[in-house]
Design a protein around this motif. Structure first.
Motif, PDB file in Angstrom:
ATOM      1  N   ALA B 246      12.180  -2.046  16.283  1.00  0.00           N
ATOM      2  CA  ALA B 246      13.472  -1.136  15.815  1.00  0.00           C
ATOM      3  C   ALA B 246      14.708  -2.332  15.728  1.00  0.00           C
ATOM      4  CB  ALA B 246      13.916   0.028  16.712  1.00  0.00           C
ATOM      5  N   LYS B 247      14.636  -3.119  16.345  1.00  0.00           N
ATOM      6  CA  LYS B 247      15.588  -4.322  16.318  1.00  0.00           C
ATOM      7  C   LYS B 247      15.514  -5.223  15.195  1.00  0.00           C
ATOM      8  CE  LYS B 247      16.092  -5.006  21.127  1.00  0.00           C
ATOM      9  NZ  LYS B 247      15.625  -5.954  22.213  1.00  0.00           N
ATOM     10  N   GLN B 248      14.293  -5.256  14.626  1.00  0.00           N
ATOM     11  CA  GLN B 248      13.984  -6.120  13.218  1.00  0.00           C
ATOM     12  C   GLN B 248      14.417  -5.766  11.960  1.00  0.00           C
ATOM     13  OE1 GLN B 248      12.710  -9.019  14.874  1.00  0.00           O
ATOM     14  NE2 GLN B 248      12.632  -7.997  16.952  1.00  0.00           N
ATOM     15  N   GLU B 249      14.805  -6.634  11.231  1.00  0.00           N
ATOM     16  CA  GLU B 249      15.313  -6.516   9.796  1.00  0.00           C
ATOM     17  C   GLU B 249      13.675  -6.517   8.808  1.00  0.00           C
ATOM     18  OE1 GLU B 249      18.084  -6.310   7.977  1.00  0.00           O
ATOM     19  OE2 GLU B 249      19.703  -7.659   9.312  1.00  0.00           O
ATOM     20  N   ILE B 250      12.864  -7.046   9.513  1.00  0.00           N
ATOM     21  CA  ILE B 250      11.719  -7.154   8.723  1.00  0.00           C
ATOM     22  C   ILE B 250      10.465  -7.733   9.522  1.00  0.00           C
ATOM     23  CG2 ILE B 250      12.084  -9.467   7.933  1.00  0.00           C
ATOM     24  CD1 ILE B 250      10.077  -7.311   5.596  1.00  0.00           C
ATOM     25  N   ILE B 251       9.249  -6.998   9.529  1.00  0.00           N
ATOM     26  CA  ILE B 251       8.199  -7.364  10.166  1.00  0.00           C
ATOM     27  C   ILE B 251       7.131  -8.001   9.413  1.00  0.00           C
ATOM     28  CG2 ILE B 251       6.299  -6.413  11.589  1.00  0.00           C
ATOM     29  CD1 ILE B 251       8.765  -6.119  13.120  1.00  0.00           C
ATOM     30  N   VAL B 252       6.571  -9.190   9.424  1.00  0.00           N
ATOM     31  CA  VAL B 252       5.383  -9.706   8.728  1.00  0.00           C
ATOM     32  C   VAL B 252       4.209  -9.990   9.612  1.00  0.00           C
ATOM     33  CG1 VAL B 252       4.443 -11.481   7.432  1.00  0.00           C
ATOM     34  CG2 VAL B 252       6.911 -10.775   7.185  1.00  0.00           C
ATOM     35  N   THR B 253       3.030  -9.119   9.160  1.00  0.00           N
ATOM     36  CA  THR B 253       1.905  -9.228  10.491  1.00  0.00           C
ATOM     37  C   THR B 253       0.491  -8.987   9.442  1.00  0.00           C
ATOM     38  OG1 THR B 253       1.300  -7.678  12.009  1.00  0.00           O
ATOM     39  CG2 THR B 253       2.172  -6.434  10.176  1.00  0.00           C
ATOM     40  N   ASP B 254      -0.401  -9.347  10.378  1.00  0.00           N
ATOM     41  CA  ASP B 254      -1.843  -8.901   9.843  1.00  0.00           C
ATOM     42  C   ASP B 254      -2.185  -8.005  10.887  1.00  0.00           C
ATOM     43  OD1 ASP B 254      -2.086 -10.748  12.242  1.00  0.00           O
ATOM     44  OD2 ASP B 254      -3.232 -12.329  11.071  1.00  0.00           O
ATOM     45  N   ARG B 255      -1.496  -7.546  11.634  1.00  0.00           N
ATOM     46  CA  ARG B 255      -1.952  -6.381  12.694  1.00  0.00           C
ATOM     47  C   ARG B 255      -1.950  -5.010  12.170  1.00  0.00           C
ATOM     48  NH1 ARG B 255      -5.164  -7.456  17.241  1.00  0.00           N
ATOM     49  NH2 ARG B 255      -4.335  -9.352  18.236  1.00  0.00           N
ATOM     50  N   TYR B 276     -12.200  -8.128   7.765  1.00  0.00           N
ATOM     51  CA  TYR B 276     -12.825  -7.012   7.132  1.00  0.00           C
ATOM     52  C   TYR B 276     -12.156  -5.715   6.623  1.00  0.00           C
ATOM     53  CZ  TYR B 276     -13.029  -4.616  11.741  1.00  0.00           C
ATOM     54  OH  TYR B 276     -12.770  -4.015  12.995  1.00  0.00           O
ATOM     55  N   GLY B 277     -11.093  -5.812   6.117  1.00  0.00           N
ATOM     56  CA  GLY B 277     -10.207  -4.861   5.397  1.00  0.00           C
ATOM     57  C   GLY B 277      -9.779  -3.749   6.250  1.00  0.00           C
ATOM     58  N   LYS B 278      -9.656  -3.768   7.251  1.00  0.00           N
ATOM     59  CA  LYS B 278      -9.635  -2.280   8.295  1.00  0.00           C
ATOM     60  C   LYS B 278      -8.038  -2.050   7.982  1.00  0.00           C
ATOM     61  CE  LYS B 278      -8.735  -4.256  12.783  1.00  0.00           C
ATOM     62  NZ  LYS B 278      -9.602  -4.188  14.186  1.00  0.00           N
ATOM     63  N   GLY B 279      -7.048  -2.865   7.811  1.00  0.00           N
ATOM     64  CA  GLY B 279      -5.722  -2.653   7.725  1.00  0.00           C
ATOM     65  C   GLY B 279      -5.480  -2.272   6.220  1.00  0.00           C
ATOM     66  N   LYS B 280      -5.763  -2.997   5.412  1.00  0.00           N
ATOM     67  CA  LYS B 280      -5.913  -2.873   4.014  1.00  0.00           C
ATOM     68  C   LYS B 280      -6.130  -1.294   3.508  1.00  0.00           C
ATOM     69  CE  LYS B 280      -7.601  -4.515  -0.562  1.00  0.00           C
ATOM     70  NZ  LYS B 280      -8.382  -5.318  -1.254  1.00  0.00           N
ATOM     71  N   HIS B 281      -7.270  -1.054   4.067  1.00  0.00           N
ATOM     72  CA  HIS B 281      -7.792   0.337   3.615  1.00  0.00           C
ATOM     73  C   HIS B 281      -7.083   1.517   4.274  1.00  0.00           C
ATOM     74  CE1 HIS B 281     -11.353  -1.773   1.630  1.00  0.00           C
ATOM     75  NE2 HIS B 281     -11.377  -0.762   0.990  1.00  0.00           N
ATOM     76  N   ALA B 282      -6.740   1.199   5.548  1.00  0.00           N
ATOM     77  CA  ALA B 282      -5.940   2.342   6.091  1.00  0.00           C
ATOM     78  C   ALA B 282      -4.247   2.381   5.134  1.00  0.00           C
ATOM     79  CB  ALA B 282      -5.695   1.876   7.530  1.00  0.00           C
ATOM     80  N   TYR B 283      -3.843   1.034   5.178  1.00  0.00           N
ATOM     81  CA  TYR B 283      -2.677   1.416   4.321  1.00  0.00           C
ATOM     82  C   TYR B 283      -2.942   2.198   3.237  1.00  0.00           C
ATOM     83  CZ  TYR B 283       1.023   0.147   1.311  1.00  0.00           C
ATOM     84  OH  TYR B 283       2.135   0.217   0.389  1.00  0.00           O
ATOM     85  N   PHE B 284      -3.808   1.895   2.099  1.00  0.00           N
ATOM     86  CA  PHE B 284      -3.804   2.274   1.025  1.00  0.00           C
ATOM     87  C   PHE B 284      -4.181   3.832   1.204  1.00  0.00           C
ATOM     88  CE2 PHE B 284      -4.296  -1.924  -0.978  1.00  0.00           C
ATOM     89  CZ  PHE B 284      -3.282  -1.619  -1.899  1.00  0.00           C
ATOM     90  N   ASP B 285      -5.030   4.337   2.148  1.00  0.00           N
ATOM     91  CA  ASP B 285      -5.286   5.498   2.608  1.00  0.00           C
ATOM     92  C   ASP B 285      -4.297   6.419   2.764  1.00  0.00           C
ATOM     93  OD1 ASP B 285      -7.799   4.972   1.559  1.00  0.00           O
ATOM     94  OD2 ASP B 285      -8.700   4.667   3.330  1.00  0.00           O
ATOM     95  N   TRP B 286      -3.281   5.860   3.797  1.00  0.00           N
ATOM     96  CA  TRP B 286      -2.411   6.873   4.522  1.00  0.00           C
ATOM     97  C   TRP B 286      -1.052   6.548   4.274  1.00  0.00           C
ATOM     98  CZ3 TRP B 286      -5.510  10.567   5.522  1.00  0.00           C
ATOM     99  CH2 TRP B 286      -6.965  10.361   5.924  1.00  0.00           C
ATOM    100  N   LEU B 287      -0.893   5.340   4.011  1.00  0.00           N
ATOM    101  CA  LEU B 287       0.703   4.835   4.077  1.00  0.00           C
ATOM    102  C   LEU B 287       1.358   4.243   2.807  1.00  0.00           C
ATOM    103  CD1 LEU B 287       0.627   2.619   7.222  1.00  0.00           C
ATOM    104  CD2 LEU B 287       1.005   5.110   6.914  1.00  0.00           C
ATOM    105  N   GLU B 288       0.552   4.506   1.608  1.00  0.00           N
ATOM    106  CA  GLU B 288       1.257   3.892   0.386  1.00  0.00           C
ATOM    107  C   GLU B 288       2.401   4.776   0.025  1.00  0.00           C
ATOM    108  OE1 GLU B 288      -0.365   1.693  -3.643  1.00  0.00           O
ATOM    109  OE2 GLU B 288      -0.738   3.868  -3.227  1.00  0.00           O
TER     110      GLU B 288
END
Lengths: 341, 341
Positions: B246-255, B276-288
């Protein structure tokens, strides 16, 4: 006079036999081959996987009259369904009205909304349409909505109280086909409706780029060579379209079903987005593991060129999406078990 | 001696009361806060939504011994579960072995595999592990696998005969939190395991870029400040991590879970892929649809800069992912109804 389509024949009366029935409402007569392929795939799916049901199609043109006749004939154990596709929401209110009427009428039977993408616009019109659909769907506690992409799955679950299942677009149930034709050209398949978002500039650039190596044609999956399609001539036209796709070295499109036809024919295909992401989401959900199709939002021509080049290099491979329909299979199976069919 | 965690206490015996039990196996003690948040979210979910069950956690360290004790105590109506996360498959065989043992032991009770990503490697080792899992899972006809992204949903359905549900990662069930702290820095959150694919060159470029405007720190969601986390100290550490975000202006991550923590705290976040794309797919599925987080595969620093700039402009908004857990809710509800709980 209402038309009922059973096997490959049209009749004007419901059959008087003891077979349990699977009523398929909302069948299109307009000439969008993507939507036609959806209703064809539904028929193939039920007739192959659940032969215990007699599959009866009712055209969307006959929706009101068809409902009245089915109302008198329907029995416990019969299943009611409405066609899948990409028109649940406020963009195509004719279809949405027909759907509401079917769902809110047959409230005592298992009711299946075949896989759809959903989009109610975020404005006054959209909100009003959403309320009407909420009220209609809520009347049917035996209704299962099916989303064909995760974005629509989220939208359906937050909008409706009904149970929501997750499967691919029905056309992906169709068997892949091998055509022994030589691939010799490139085809640009573009929509001409309100969902279009690809810039003309990008399209022109791609055309130029492809024409260095191929003869390039432009078309749409909406036919203007016929006026009306019914379950009688649907399969022939679908097969012709697949033949057309099988002749191409590359397809560039913003039509989700053009990508599906490319999958079925092993044709390299690059898909661009539409106004509300239905193709994009369906691609990432179901097709990313299929090497010869790809999605892009790029407008940099060099990068597009690179993506096209990569697609041209890949070899086709086996794939199997049938198990992804398991949630649908399961609810129909439960109905068959419950009624001893 | 086996530890059972109930509410916020640890005991060494199962409680001797008549309450139906919800056994939560596979609870981690290692210091990955993403995985810790998953097991915490499972507890919150069951205790809030299904208070009729007594929720009992068993550490993965105690898996074998725990199984033996639960075997003697379990009754019809009790539910067994194994922890969610991103470790179903052949990359983390310890976890997979523990999971197999739980699934193949309690074959007469509703068994829930909390939302997972799945990845069996496409090599000899992966195939061998897959076979072991197929044999173990097949023994349990009351087992429901849950996929937390569409790619895993497809993989589970094609690999296993079990029923497969589709919901988000459990941590997305946690309530968003507002912290009244000033945002003043940038945080790069990177994995250091075999799943890492972002190039060091790209990371260095991003660090340079961000340090023009922010003080930049680098960290991982795997803590090295504590040796062991249990259900007793888990929530406090989770809350501290959210405060850090919550203190950050921006987070850059691969987690993936760093993106989830960013969602919960309203912190702009750019997510890169894993092997193997777990974050990518979860992002498009739920967070876009969540404006302050975004996914990228870019390695062009100018484009990354542009994406970061866009993220910094957006305002947070309300969101609601709770209904996306409906398929899970439904199977537990059916169990409660069946046993009159």
């Amino acid at each position: 006079m209402v038309e009922f389509y059973i096997k490959n024949e049209v009749t004007h009366e419901l059959p008087s036999n003891d077979l349990p029935k699977f009523y398929s409402f909302g069948v299109p007569t307009y000439t969008n081959l993507g939507d036609q392929a959806v209703s064809l795939a539904q028929k193939k799916y039920i007739e192959r996987e659940f032969p215990e049901y007699q599959f009866i199609e009712i055209l969307e043109d006959d929706n009101d009259e068809g409902i009245e006749i089915v109302k008198k004939a329907i029995r416990p154990g019969d299943i009611v369904s409405f066609v899948g596709g990409g028109n649940m929401g406020s963009l195509y209110t004719d279809h949405e009205e027909a759907r509401r009427k079917v769902f809110s009428t047959f409230v005592d039977n298992l009711t299946i909304s075949f896989p759809q993408s959903m989009h109610f616009e975020d404005n006054e019109h959209g909100k009003a349409e959403e309320k009407l659909s909420q009220a209609a769907y809520a009347k049917n506690s035996h209704l299962f909505l099916i989303a064909r992409d995760a974005q629509s799955y989220h939208r359906m679950q937050t909008t409706f109280k009904n149970k929501v299942l997750f499967t691919p677009d029905m056309v992906l149930y169709m068997k892949p086909v091998k055509h022994e034709v030589e691939r010799s050209s490139a085809l640009i398949v573009l929509r001409h409706d309100s969902e279009k978002v690809v810039k003309q500039e990008t399209v022109d650039g791609i055309k130029n780029m492809l024409s260095d190596n191929y003869s390039v044609d432009e078309t749409d999956t909406v036919l203007d060579t016929v006026k009306r399609i019914t379950p009688i001539n649907r399969e022939k036209l679908f097969k012709q379209e697949l033949e057309l796709f099988a002749k191409q070295e590359i397809i560039v499109t913003d039509r989700w079903h053009a990508m599906v036809f490319s999958v079925l024919t092993g044709t390299p295909c690059l898909l661009f987005g539409n106004s509300y992401g239905k193709g994009k989401h369906a691609y990432f959900d179901w097709l990313e593991h299929i090497n010869w199709v790809s999605y892009t939002d790029e407008d940099d021509l060099e990068r597009i060129q690179q993506q096209v080049n990569e697609l041209m290099q890949v070899h086709t491979h086996e794939y199997d999406i049938k198990d992804d329909f398991n949630q649908l299979r399961h609810v129909i199976q439960l109905n068959s078990n419950k009624y001893g069919l």
